[in-house]
Design a protein around this motif. Structure first.
Motif, PDB file in Angstrom:
ATOM      1  N   ASP A  88     -10.185   7.012   0.585  1.00 26.19           N
ATOM      2  CA  ASP A  88      -8.833   7.331   1.035  1.00 26.19           C
ATOM      3  C   ASP A  88      -8.131   8.073  -0.096  1.00 26.19           C
ATOM      4  OD1 ASP A  88      -6.529   7.338   2.633  1.00 26.19           O
ATOM      5  OD2 ASP A  88      -5.771   5.551   1.614  1.00 26.19           O
ATOM      6  N   PHE A  89      -7.874   9.357   0.109  1.00 26.47           N
ATOM      7  CA  PHE A  89      -7.334  10.209  -0.945  1.00 26.47           C
ATOM      8  C   PHE A  89      -5.808  10.284  -0.903  1.00 26.47           C
ATOM      9  CE2 PHE A  89     -11.607  11.900  -0.086  1.00 26.47           C
ATOM     10  CZ  PHE A  89     -12.141  11.922  -1.362  1.00 26.47           C
ATOM     11  N   ALA A  90      -5.226  10.575  -2.043  1.00 27.08           N
ATOM     12  CA  ALA A  90      -3.798  10.870  -2.122  1.00 27.08           C
ATOM     13  C   ALA A  90      -3.612  12.315  -1.667  1.00 27.08           C
ATOM     14  CB  ALA A  90      -3.295  10.689  -3.550  1.00 27.08           C
ATOM     15  N   VAL A  91      -3.320  12.494  -0.380  1.00 22.54           N
ATOM     16  CA  VAL A  91      -3.313  13.844   0.191  1.00 22.54           C
ATOM     17  C   VAL A  91      -1.997  14.580  -0.038  1.00 22.54           C
ATOM     18  CG1 VAL A  91      -5.061  13.364   1.934  1.00 22.54           C
ATOM     19  CG2 VAL A  91      -2.659  12.896   2.441  1.00 22.54           C
ATOM     20  N   THR A  92      -0.916  13.849  -0.301  1.00 22.40           N
ATOM     21  CA  THR A  92       0.364  14.504  -0.546  1.00 22.40           C
ATOM     22  C   THR A  92       1.103  13.800  -1.681  1.00 22.40           C
ATOM     23  OG1 THR A  92       1.664  13.120   0.963  1.00 22.40           O
ATOM     24  CG2 THR A  92       0.576  15.054   1.917  1.00 22.40           C
ATOM     25  N   SER A  93       2.144  14.456  -2.158  1.00 21.75           N
ATOM     26  CA  SER A  93       2.938  13.893  -3.261  1.00 21.75           C
ATOM     27  C   SER A  93       3.655  12.620  -2.842  1.00 21.75           C
ATOM     28  CB  SER A  93       3.956  14.929  -3.749  1.00 21.75           C
ATOM     29  OG  SER A  93       4.791  15.353  -2.681  1.00 21.75           O
ATOM     30  N   SER A  94       3.968  12.476  -1.545  1.00 23.17           N
ATOM     31  CA  SER A  94       4.656  11.262  -1.096  1.00 23.17           C
ATOM     32  C   SER A  94       3.773  10.031  -1.270  1.00 23.17           C
ATOM     33  CB  SER A  94       5.086  11.403   0.371  1.00 23.17           C
ATOM     34  OG  SER A  94       3.975  11.595   1.219  1.00 23.17           O
ATOM     35  N   CYS A  95       2.444  10.194  -1.072  1.00 18.98           N
ATOM     36  CA  CYS A  95       1.521   9.079  -1.302  1.00 18.98           C
ATOM     37  C   CYS A  95       1.545   8.672  -2.775  1.00 18.98           C
ATOM     38  CB  CYS A  95       0.095   9.473  -0.914  1.00 18.98           C
ATOM     39  SG  CYS A  95      -0.123  10.045   0.778  1.00 18.98           S
ATOM     40  N   VAL A  96       1.480   9.661  -3.647  1.00 15.21           N
ATOM     41  CA  VAL A  96       1.438   9.409  -5.086  1.00 15.21           C
ATOM     42  C   VAL A  96       2.722   8.750  -5.572  1.00 15.21           C
ATOM     43  CG1 VAL A  96       1.309  10.503  -7.366  1.00 15.21           C
ATOM     44  CG2 VAL A  96      -0.149  11.323  -5.501  1.00 15.21           C
ATOM     45  N   SER A  97       3.860   9.329  -5.197  1.00 10.20           N
ATOM     46  CA  SER A  97       5.141   8.817  -5.698  1.00 10.20           C
ATOM     47  C   SER A  97       5.422   7.407  -5.203  1.00 10.20           C
ATOM     48  CB  SER A  97       6.276   9.754  -5.294  1.00 10.20           C
ATOM     49  OG  SER A  97       6.334   9.913  -3.890  1.00 10.20           O
ATOM     50  N   CYS A  98       5.031   7.113  -3.953  1.00  7.04           N
ATOM     51  CA  CYS A  98       5.266   5.771  -3.416  1.00  7.04           C
ATOM     52  C   CYS A  98       4.493   4.725  -4.205  1.00  7.04           C
ATOM     53  CB  CYS A  98       4.882   5.717  -1.947  1.00  7.04           C
ATOM     54  SG  CYS A  98       4.996   4.059  -1.224  1.00  7.04           S
ATOM     55  N   HIS A  99       3.200   4.958  -4.412  1.00  8.78           N
ATOM     56  CA  HIS A  99       2.371   3.974  -5.123  1.00  8.78           C
ATOM     57  C   HIS A  99       2.739   3.876  -6.606  1.00  8.78           C
ATOM     58  CE1 HIS A  99      -0.784   2.595  -2.252  1.00  8.78           C
ATOM     59  NE2 HIS A  99      -0.286   3.599  -1.558  1.00  8.78           N
ATOM     60  N   ASN A 100       3.030   4.986  -7.235  1.00  8.64           N
ATOM     61  CA  ASN A 100       3.339   4.955  -8.665  1.00  8.64           C
ATOM     62  C   ASN A 100       4.683   4.303  -8.960  1.00  8.64           C
ATOM     63  OD1 ASN A 100       0.938   6.184  -9.253  1.00  8.64           O
ATOM     64  ND2 ASN A 100       1.802   8.205  -9.652  1.00  8.64           N
ATOM     65  N   ALA A 101       5.623   4.392  -7.997  1.00  4.19           N
ATOM     66  CA  ALA A 101       6.971   3.858  -8.234  1.00  4.19           C
ATOM     67  C   ALA A 101       7.177   2.463  -7.664  1.00  4.19           C
ATOM     68  CB  ALA A 101       8.009   4.812  -7.643  1.00  4.19           C
ATOM     69  N   HIS A 102       6.253   1.998  -6.815  1.00  7.64           N
ATOM     70  CA  HIS A 102       6.469   0.709  -6.143  1.00  7.64           C
ATOM     71  C   HIS A 102       6.356  -0.435  -7.149  1.00  7.64           C
ATOM     72  CE1 HIS A 102       6.264  -2.478  -3.161  1.00  7.64           C
ATOM     73  NE2 HIS A 102       6.546  -1.567  -2.227  1.00  7.64           N
ATOM     74  N   PRO A 103       7.310  -1.373  -7.139  1.00  5.97           N
ATOM     75  CA  PRO A 103       7.285  -2.484  -8.107  1.00  5.97           C
ATOM     76  C   PRO A 103       6.081  -3.411  -7.965  1.00  5.97           C
ATOM     77  CG  PRO A 103       8.982  -2.834  -6.429  1.00  5.97           C
ATOM     78  CD  PRO A 103       8.502  -1.430  -6.267  1.00  5.97           C
ATOM     79  N   LYS A 104       5.445  -3.430  -6.778  1.00  6.48           N
ATOM     80  CA  LYS A 104       4.291  -4.310  -6.574  1.00  6.48           C
ATOM     81  C   LYS A 104       2.953  -3.577  -6.751  1.00  6.48           C
ATOM     82  CE  LYS A 104       6.575  -7.541  -3.392  1.00  6.48           C
ATOM     83  NZ  LYS A 104       6.520  -8.166  -2.047  1.00  6.48           N
ATOM     84  N   SER A 105       2.992  -2.324  -7.133  1.00 11.48           N
ATOM     85  CA  SER A 105       1.751  -1.569  -7.263  1.00 11.48           C
ATOM     86  C   SER A 105       1.015  -1.942  -8.541  1.00 11.48           C
ATOM     87  CB  SER A 105       2.044  -0.063  -7.272  1.00 11.48           C
ATOM     88  OG  SER A 105       0.847   0.672  -7.411  1.00 11.48           O
ATOM     89  N   PRO A 106      -0.278  -2.345  -8.443  1.00  8.37           N
ATOM     90  CA  PRO A 106      -1.057  -2.689  -9.633  1.00  8.37           C
ATOM     91  C   PRO A 106      -1.478  -1.456 -10.449  1.00  8.37           C
ATOM     92  CG  PRO A 106      -1.999  -3.672  -7.637  1.00  8.37           C
ATOM     93  CD  PRO A 106      -1.048  -2.603  -7.214  1.00  8.37           C
ATOM     94  N   LYS A 107      -1.294  -0.277  -9.886  1.00  5.82           N
ATOM     95  CA  LYS A 107      -1.699   0.960 -10.560  1.00  5.82           C
ATOM     96  C   LYS A 107      -0.599   1.993 -10.345  1.00  5.82           C
ATOM     97  CE  LYS A 107      -5.469   4.439 -10.362  1.00  5.82           C
ATOM     98  NZ  LYS A 107      -5.798   4.569 -11.784  1.00  5.82           N
TER      99      LYS A 107
END
Length: 363
Positions: free
Chosen positions: A325-344
């Motif tokens: 499952d790839f990060a196909v757009t910037s919205s995928c990247v920004s959501c995961h990188n900024a989410h407080p519960k994201s382990p990565k």
């Protein structure tokens, strides 16, 4: 779509049990496979589920809550594509991938002449739907010496935007459509092989069927991410957010797929899919068993092909395939990188963020 959550959790438990005590990567017999008609039903259910979620959760909801319309000239008018256009965009992307399976919309009253029936069979199938719209019309033909299976399913007016567009369009050949009317058909075609020693028996391998289904899901999610989410966010028209229902925003791309998965569960189509990750924001989306853990590790290292296996549960045989499952757009990247519960929080565009696992019952 919330009503499917309990059923979806039950299916997650099934996923968790499938590989327990089984041999991972079990090979299928040479003659094992899926009947073309059933493979076509699975493919159609995915196309319909994606289009239904887009129509109801995105088009109808945002028209009612923030007056964001779906129009034919969606790019120049900064609106949403019509549901038929969303399907056509995904179909075009799928064809460009060259996976071997294609689908398209046809009609006896096409606005675009290219969308009319292309064979006697397709025209006859559309005409038969007036008498019996409950089942697909199927045919097997030869194309350059290869057998091709074709199925035509009725295409209904699923939202008011479809009806309004066709009834008011200056090129429309029919202008009295109502919600629920048959507007045309969805044609699905793919090659079939013959079982050795039986010239009449035809099957589709579970690996190929899974590839077809995954290609549709991947295309739909990419179209949704790029043509809907990123485009409208960049123009400050509407954003995508985790609490999309309460905030009258767009679902995040992963939430769009979750709604599709829940709808497929409701249809009881003998297959399902889910998104999982080694770094899940929601712990329920982590690996549920050894197969999923090994599969996630495999696609993170080698994303070229899925990690596949077979299991038996309750006396039934299941095929499983885990795709990157790839990060196909910037919205995928920004959501995961900024989410407080994201382990990565250091994902980059096109990184492998996790996996999409498909499970298909083999009868």
């Amino acid at each position: 779509m919330q009503k499917a959550s309990i059923t979806f959790l039950m299916l997650v438990l099934l996923f968790a049990c499938l590989s327990v005590g089984q041999t991972l990567g079990e090979s299928f017999e040479r003659t094992s496979g899926i009947a073309p008609s059933h493979a076509a039903d699975l493919i159609h259910s995915v196309i319909e589920a994606n289009r239904t979620i887009y129509s109801e959760v995105v088009v109808e909801r945002l028209a009612a809550t923030i007056s964001l319309e779906a129009t034919e000239n969606w790019e120049s008018e900064n609106t949403l594509p019509l549901p038929a256009q969303f399907l056509a965009l995904s179909s075009r992307m799928l064809k460009e991938k060259g996976v071997g399976m294609n689908y398209r919309l046809i009609s006896l009253w096409p606005i675009n002449s290219n969308n009319g029936p292309k064979s006697i069979f397709e025209k006859a199938a559309l005409q038969k739907f007036f008498d019996d719209p409950s089942s697909a019309q199927v045919s097997t033909s030869l194309d350059n010496g290869k057998k091709v299976f074709t199925a035509v399913y009725p295409d209904l007016a699923v939202v008011q935007a479809c009806v309004t567009c066709h009834n008011k369009h200056h090129k429309s050949q029919k202008r009295d459509f109502k919600l629920g009317d048959i507007m045309g058909g969805i044609v699905i075609s793919f090659p079939v092989s013959v079982i050795e020693g039986n010239s009449h028996a035809q099957l589709i391998s579970p690996e190929v069927t899974s590839d077809y289904i995954h290609s549709i899901l991947e295309s739909d999610r990419t179209i949704y991410s790029k043509n809907i989410v990123d485009r409208l966010q960049n123009k400050n028209i509407v954003s995508a957010s985790e609490n999309w229902w309460n905030k009258n925003t767009l679902p995040l791309p992963s939430q769009f797929l979750l709604n599709v998965s829940e709808l497929i569960v409701e249809k009881r189509m003998k297959f399902d899919f889910k998104l999982i990750s080694l770094w899940p924001i929601n712990s329920q989306n982590g690996a549920a068993n050894e197969f999923e853990r090994k599969g996630l590790e495999h696609v993170a290292r080698n994303p070229a092909r899925p990690f596949i296996g077979a299991s038996r549960f309750g006396g039934k045989k299941y095929f499983q395939a885990l795709y990157p499952d790839f990060a196909v757009t910037s919205s995928c990247v920004s959501c995961h990188n900024a989410h407080p519960k994201s382990p990565k929080n250091n994902f980059k565009l096109n990184d492998v963020m996790g996996g999409m696992i498909l499970t298909i019952l083999i009868e």
